[in-house]
Scaffold this motif. Structure first.
Motif, PDB file in Angstrom:
ATOM      1  N   THR A 124       9.365   2.972   8.237  1.00 40.23           N
ATOM      2  CA  THR A 124       9.298   3.896   7.111  1.00 40.23           C
ATOM      3  C   THR A 124       7.914   4.534   7.063  1.00 40.23           C
ATOM      4  O   THR A 124       6.901   3.847   7.130  1.00 40.23           O
ATOM      5  N   LEU A 125       7.863   5.857   6.985  1.00 41.01           N
ATOM      6  CA  LEU A 125       6.590   6.554   6.889  1.00 41.01           C
ATOM      7  C   LEU A 125       6.083   6.481   5.459  1.00 41.01           C
ATOM      8  O   LEU A 125       6.800   6.810   4.528  1.00 41.01           O
ATOM      9  N   VAL A 126       4.848   6.029   5.296  1.00 37.44           N
ATOM     10  CA  VAL A 126       4.230   5.927   3.982  1.00 37.44           C
ATOM     11  C   VAL A 126       2.890   6.641   4.010  1.00 37.44           C
ATOM     12  O   VAL A 126       2.274   6.785   5.059  1.00 37.44           O
ATOM     13  N   ARG A 127       2.445   7.099   2.861  1.00 36.60           N
ATOM     14  CA  ARG A 127       1.098   7.658   2.717  1.00 36.60           C
ATOM     15  C   ARG A 127       0.217   6.537   2.178  1.00 36.60           C
ATOM     16  O   ARG A 127       0.511   5.963   1.137  1.00 36.60           O
ATOM     17  N   VAL A 128      -0.854   6.222   2.912  1.00 39.69           N
ATOM     18  CA  VAL A 128      -1.794   5.204   2.459  1.00 39.69           C
ATOM     19  C   VAL A 128      -2.801   5.884   1.550  1.00 39.69           C
ATOM     20  O   VAL A 128      -3.562   6.750   1.978  1.00 39.69           O
ATOM     21  N   LEU A 129      -2.798   5.507   0.280  1.00 43.55           N
ATOM     22  CA  LEU A 129      -3.689   6.112  -0.709  1.00 43.55           C
ATOM     23  C   LEU A 129      -5.058   5.441  -0.718  1.00 43.55           C
ATOM     24  O   LEU A 129      -6.069   6.100  -0.934  1.00 43.55           O
ATOM     25  N   GLU A 130      -5.068   4.121  -0.524  1.00 41.21           N
ATOM     26  CA  GLU A 130      -6.320   3.370  -0.492  1.00 41.21           C
ATOM     27  C   GLU A 130      -6.017   1.971   0.005  1.00 41.21           C
ATOM     28  O   GLU A 130      -4.868   1.558   0.074  1.00 41.21           O
ATOM     29  N   THR A 131      -7.061   1.243   0.357  1.00 45.21           N
ATOM     30  CA  THR A 131      -6.916  -0.174   0.642  1.00 45.21           C
ATOM     31  C   THR A 131      -7.763  -0.942  -0.363  1.00 45.21           C
ATOM     32  O   THR A 131      -8.807  -0.461  -0.801  1.00 45.21           O
ATOM     33  N   VAL A 132      -7.259  -2.104  -0.746  1.00 50.84           N
ATOM     34  CA  VAL A 132      -7.979  -2.934  -1.715  1.00 50.84           C
ATOM     35  C   VAL A 132      -8.092  -4.340  -1.143  1.00 50.84           C
ATOM     36  O   VAL A 132      -7.246  -4.775  -0.358  1.00 50.84           O
TER      37      VAL A 132
END
Length: 116
Positions: free
Chosen positions: A5-13
């Motif tokens: 599934t293609l996802v947009r990575v907004l940030e990593t925490v």
């Protein structure tokens, strides 16, 4: 979500023991362990060539593409018989899908629905 599934990575925490990725698919947002997300700089080093493609579903008859699984969730559009789509996941009897289409300019667009 299914693998691929293609996802947009907004940030990593930060996480323990691995970081989390804040991701978006269509209008849905959530968090996934970085082990399950493959992008440059992630902890997942699975080559793209090893990712299994998403399953494809096809409508057998005219079908309403719903905006949500809520009781009053409206219909986004009607899909004609034979419309094909990627299945992102199946949950509680609902398919969460990504339907390809074309924009007025002729480029490809994807409609992500939370329910079908």
């Amino acid at each position: 979500m299914k693998n691929g599934t293609l996802v947009r990575v907004l940030e990593t925490v930060p996480g323990d023991p691995w970081p989390w990725a804040h991701v978006q698919v269509g209008s849905l947002e959530g968090y996934m362990c970085n082990l399950y997300v493959s992008y440059e700089g992630s902890t997942n080093d699975t080559p793209v060539s090893q990712i299994v493609p998403l399953p494809v579903a096809e409508t057998l008859c005219e079908t309403a593409l719903k905006e949500s699984t809520a009781l009053l969730g409206g219909t986004m559009t009607q899909l004609s018989a034979g419309t094909r789509m990627h299945v992102l996941c199946e949950y509680d009897g609902w398919l969460y899908v990504c339907v390809p289409g074309t924009s007025r300019a002729g480029s490809w667009t994807w409609t992500v629905s939370t329910a079908l």
